[in-house]
Design a protein around this motif. Structure first.
Motif, PDB file in Angstrom:
ATOM      1  N   LYS A  72       0.845   2.378  13.225  1.00  0.00           N
ATOM      2  CA  LYS A  72       1.076   1.452  12.111  1.00  0.00           C
ATOM      3  C   LYS A  72       2.621   1.475  11.958  1.00  0.00           C
ATOM      4  CE  LYS A  72      -0.251  -2.031   9.947  1.00  0.00           C
ATOM      5  NZ  LYS A  72      -0.720  -3.213  10.459  1.00  0.00           N
ATOM      6  N   GLN A  73       3.042   2.891  11.753  1.00  0.00           N
ATOM      7  CA  GLN A  73       4.237   2.876  11.474  1.00  0.00           C
ATOM      8  C   GLN A  73       5.252   2.403  12.460  1.00  0.00           C
ATOM      9  OE1 GLN A  73       5.682   4.022   8.875  1.00  0.00           O
ATOM     10  NE2 GLN A  73       4.884   5.979   8.097  1.00  0.00           N
ATOM     11  N   ILE A  74       4.887   2.645  13.702  1.00  0.00           N
ATOM     12  CA  ILE A  74       5.668   1.886  14.910  1.00  0.00           C
ATOM     13  C   ILE A  74       5.686   0.471  14.577  1.00  0.00           C
ATOM     14  CG2 ILE A  74       5.870   1.694  17.316  1.00  0.00           C
ATOM     15  CD1 ILE A  74       4.394   4.150  17.765  1.00  0.00           C
ATOM     16  N   ASP A 111       6.556  10.137  13.091  1.00  0.00           N
ATOM     17  CA  ASP A 111       5.539   8.703  12.822  1.00  0.00           C
ATOM     18  C   ASP A 111       5.626   8.084  14.036  1.00  0.00           C
ATOM     19  OD1 ASP A 111       5.049   9.648  10.197  1.00  0.00           O
ATOM     20  OD2 ASP A 111       6.766   9.110   9.401  1.00  0.00           O
ATOM     21  N   LEU A 112       6.932   7.877  14.360  1.00  0.00           N
ATOM     22  CA  LEU A 112       7.169   6.904  15.785  1.00  0.00           C
ATOM     23  C   LEU A 112       6.461   7.464  17.095  1.00  0.00           C
ATOM     24  CD1 LEU A 112      10.853   6.057  15.157  1.00  0.00           C
ATOM     25  CD2 LEU A 112       8.881   4.741  14.475  1.00  0.00           C
ATOM     26  N   PHE A 144       9.448  -1.330  13.641  1.00  0.00           N
ATOM     27  CA  PHE A 144      10.128  -2.021  14.612  1.00  0.00           C
ATOM     28  C   PHE A 144      10.240  -3.699  14.160  1.00  0.00           C
ATOM     29  CE2 PHE A 144      10.084   1.719  17.053  1.00  0.00           C
ATOM     30  CZ  PHE A 144      11.474   1.587  17.824  1.00  0.00           C
ATOM     31  N   TYR A 145       9.172  -4.026  13.613  1.00  0.00           N
ATOM     32  CA  TYR A 145       9.208  -5.529  13.142  1.00  0.00           C
ATOM     33  C   TYR A 145      10.183  -5.563  11.997  1.00  0.00           C
ATOM     34  CZ  TYR A 145       5.713  -7.293  16.018  1.00  0.00           C
ATOM     35  OH  TYR A 145       4.993  -7.879  17.175  1.00  0.00           O
ATOM     36  N   SER A 146      10.450  -4.412  11.205  1.00  0.00           N
ATOM     37  CA  SER A 146      11.365  -4.565  10.045  1.00  0.00           C
ATOM     38  C   SER A 146      13.090  -4.831  10.650  1.00  0.00           C
ATOM     39  CB  SER A 146      11.253  -3.473   9.190  1.00  0.00           C
ATOM     40  OG  SER A 146      11.756  -2.251   9.685  1.00  0.00           O
ATOM     41  N   ILE A 147      13.119  -3.980  11.832  1.00  0.00           N
ATOM     42  CA  ILE A 147      14.555  -4.020  12.491  1.00  0.00           C
ATOM     43  C   ILE A 147      14.666  -5.717  13.094  1.00  0.00           C
ATOM     44  CG2 ILE A 147      15.490  -3.093  14.529  1.00  0.00           C
ATOM     45  CD1 ILE A 147      15.174  -1.345  12.284  1.00  0.00           C
ATOM     46  N   LEU A 148      13.456  -6.013  13.672  1.00  0.00           N
ATOM     47  CA  LEU A 148      13.550  -7.244  14.121  1.00  0.00           C
ATOM     48  C   LEU A 148      14.125  -8.263  12.953  1.00  0.00           C
ATOM     49  CD1 LEU A 148      10.644  -7.652  16.715  1.00  0.00           C
ATOM     50  CD2 LEU A 148      13.083  -7.119  17.298  1.00  0.00           C
ATOM     51  N   GLU A 149      13.470  -8.255  11.654  1.00  0.00           N
ATOM     52  CA  GLU A 149      13.841  -8.986  10.645  1.00  0.00           C
ATOM     53  C   GLU A 149      15.240  -8.766  10.129  1.00  0.00           C
ATOM     54  OE1 GLU A 149      10.733  -8.412   7.576  1.00  0.00           O
ATOM     55  OE2 GLU A 149       9.158  -9.196   8.578  1.00  0.00           O
ATOM     56  N   GLU A 150      15.779  -7.532  10.209  1.00  0.00           N
ATOM     57  CA  GLU A 150      16.979  -7.200   9.784  1.00  0.00           C
ATOM     58  C   GLU A 150      17.999  -7.863  10.905  1.00  0.00           C
ATOM     59  OE1 GLU A 150      18.155  -3.445   8.164  1.00  0.00           O
ATOM     60  OE2 GLU A 150      15.928  -2.970   7.786  1.00  0.00           O
ATOM     61  N   VAL A 151      17.702  -7.641  12.050  1.00  0.00           N
ATOM     62  CA  VAL A 151      18.632  -8.306  13.109  1.00  0.00           C
ATOM     63  C   VAL A 151      18.565  -9.761  13.263  1.00  0.00           C
ATOM     64  CG1 VAL A 151      19.096  -8.296  15.679  1.00  0.00           C
ATOM     65  CG2 VAL A 151      18.405  -6.096  14.488  1.00  0.00           C
ATOM     66  N   ILE A 179       6.046   1.475  22.775  1.00  0.00           N
ATOM     67  CA  ILE A 179       7.307   1.992  22.058  1.00  0.00           C
ATOM     68  C   ILE A 179       7.108   3.582  22.534  1.00  0.00           C
ATOM     69  CG2 ILE A 179       8.293   2.467  20.004  1.00  0.00           C
ATOM     70  CD1 ILE A 179       9.151  -0.405  21.109  1.00  0.00           C
ATOM     71  N   LYS A 180       5.801   4.043  21.999  1.00  0.00           N
ATOM     72  CA  LYS A 180       5.688   5.318  21.886  1.00  0.00           C
ATOM     73  C   LYS A 180       5.973   5.958  23.470  1.00  0.00           C
ATOM     74  CE  LYS A 180       2.260   8.911  21.499  1.00  0.00           C
ATOM     75  NZ  LYS A 180       0.917   9.335  20.983  1.00  0.00           N
ATOM     76  N   LYS A 181       5.229   5.254  24.568  1.00  0.00           N
ATOM     77  CA  LYS A 181       5.732   5.465  25.820  1.00  0.00           C
ATOM     78  C   LYS A 181       6.978   5.605  26.381  1.00  0.00           C
ATOM     79  CE  LYS A 181       4.398   3.920  30.520  1.00  0.00           C
ATOM     80  NZ  LYS A 181       3.873   2.831  31.386  1.00  0.00           N
ATOM     81  N   GLN A 182       7.794   4.656  25.848  1.00  0.00           N
ATOM     82  CA  GLN A 182       9.137   4.405  25.997  1.00  0.00           C
ATOM     83  C   GLN A 182       9.936   5.795  25.503  1.00  0.00           C
ATOM     84  OE1 GLN A 182      11.811   1.321  25.765  1.00  0.00           O
ATOM     85  NE2 GLN A 182      10.713   0.036  26.945  1.00  0.00           N
ATOM     86  N   MET A 183       9.484   6.367  24.213  1.00  0.00           N
ATOM     87  CA  MET A 183      10.249   7.481  23.357  1.00  0.00           C
ATOM     88  C   MET A 183      10.019   8.852  24.207  1.00  0.00           C
ATOM     89  SD  MET A 183       9.927   6.383  19.598  1.00  0.00           S
ATOM     90  CE  MET A 183      10.742   7.752  18.954  1.00  0.00           C
ATOM     91  N   ILE A 184       8.586   8.723  24.863  1.00  0.00           N
ATOM     92  CA  ILE A 184       8.322  10.130  25.267  1.00  0.00           C
ATOM     93  C   ILE A 184       9.009  10.087  26.471  1.00  0.00           C
ATOM     94  CG2 ILE A 184       6.307  11.278  26.396  1.00  0.00           C
ATOM     95  CD1 ILE A 184       4.415  10.407  23.794  1.00  0.00           C
ATOM     96  N   GLN A 185       8.745   8.888  27.452  1.00  0.00           N
ATOM     97  CA  GLN A 185       9.380   9.128  28.801  1.00  0.00           C
ATOM     98  C   GLN A 185      10.855   9.292  28.719  1.00  0.00           C
ATOM     99  OE1 GLN A 185       7.927   5.332  30.834  1.00  0.00           O
ATOM    100  NE2 GLN A 185       6.244   6.258  31.535  1.00  0.00           N
ATOM    101  N   ASN A 186      11.664   8.575  27.801  1.00  0.00           N
ATOM    102  CA  ASN A 186      13.035   8.871  27.830  1.00  0.00           C
ATOM    103  C   ASN A 186      13.363  10.344  27.468  1.00  0.00           C
ATOM    104  OD1 ASN A 186      13.819   6.275  28.895  1.00  0.00           O
ATOM    105  ND2 ASN A 186      13.387   5.594  26.948  1.00  0.00           N
ATOM    106  N   ALA A 187      12.614  11.107  26.885  1.00  0.00           N
ATOM    107  CA  ALA A 187      12.947  12.417  26.226  1.00  0.00           C
ATOM    108  C   ALA A 187      12.391  13.479  27.091  1.00  0.00           C
ATOM    109  CB  ALA A 187      12.223  12.612  24.899  1.00  0.00           C
TER     110      ALA A 187
END
Length: 223
Positions: free
Chosen positions: A35-37, A29-30, A41-48, A103-111
């Motif tokens: 939309k899932q991304i 999904d990520l 990540f906005y839910s993570i920001l709210e929790e943090v 976010i997708k670009k970072q995940m792909i580049q780092n993997a």
């Protein structure tokens, strides 16, 4: 989910695979669902509670790194870093599509492990390549194939078309060493089926989920 302050300007959030499952989100999904991304990540920001941790006017930058158990999210305040986006928590004109792409670009580049080599190969002529499109009965078959097939001299693209996953394999004949393209295709056919659907149809009507290194990315995120 664990959170710690690296310093006064940076928060590290460890997001494990179980945290994704609890939120009904997968790595796929990520990688493929904007939309899932955005929602995740906005839910993570709210929790943090970033607004509480930093001043509301602070600009926020993100860095996403994969690890063996999930993702590490670094949230920093201050000016934008190179190749990162600057988001102000007080801003109302946030481009969510740009954020998702980032976010997708970072995940792909780092993997990715050998992207520069595949970039060079993509420029080869059709006479130097052999191409096939395969379809999977379920995504689990793609995961199993990724564990068995390790390609150094090919480009692999994963598409979603009419709720079916398709893998586009492009082999560079001049660069093949241990196995021929036919042998690699025979291995792939143990997990997937041939299809009349072409790369052109997938590019025009399908959704590109993973580009260039689909097997490597799948192996990395779906161990």
């Amino acid at each position: 989910m664990e959170m710690e302050h690296i310093n006064e300007n940076t928060i590290r959030v460890l997001i494990e695979s179980a945290d994704l499952e609890e939120r009904g989100v997968t790595f796929l999904d990520l990688l493929g669902n904007h939309k899932q991304i955005e929602n995740f990540f906005y839910s993570i920001l709210e929790e943090v509670d970033v607004d509480e941790q930093f001043h509301e006017s602070d600009a926020i930058t993100f860095q996403v790194l994969p690890n063996g158990n999930g993702l590490e999210l670094f949230i920093s305040k201050g000016g934008p870093l190179n190749d990162q986006l600057d988001f102000s928590s007080a801003s109302e004109d946030l481009n969510s599509d740009e954020f998702s792409q980032y976010i997708k670009k970072q995940m792909i580049q780092n993997a990715e492990k050998s992207d520069n080599k595949t970039d060079e190969y993509v420029s080869h002529t059709e006479d130097e390549t052999k191409e096939i499109v395969l379809k999977f009965n379920e995504f689990e078959d793609m995961i199993e194939l990724s564990k068995m097939m390790h390609l150094d001299n090919a480009v692999t693209n994963l598409f979603l078309y009419k709720d079916i996953y398709y893998l586009n394999l492009i082999f560079f004949i001049d660069e093949l060493t241990e196995r021929s393209a036919d042998e690699e295709i025979a291995l792939a056919l143990e997990f997937a089926d041939k299809t009349p659907v072409t790369q052109g149809i997938l590019e025009e009507h399908g959704k590109l989920i993973m580009e260039k290194n689909a097997l490597e990315l799948t192996r990395h995120y779906f161990k």
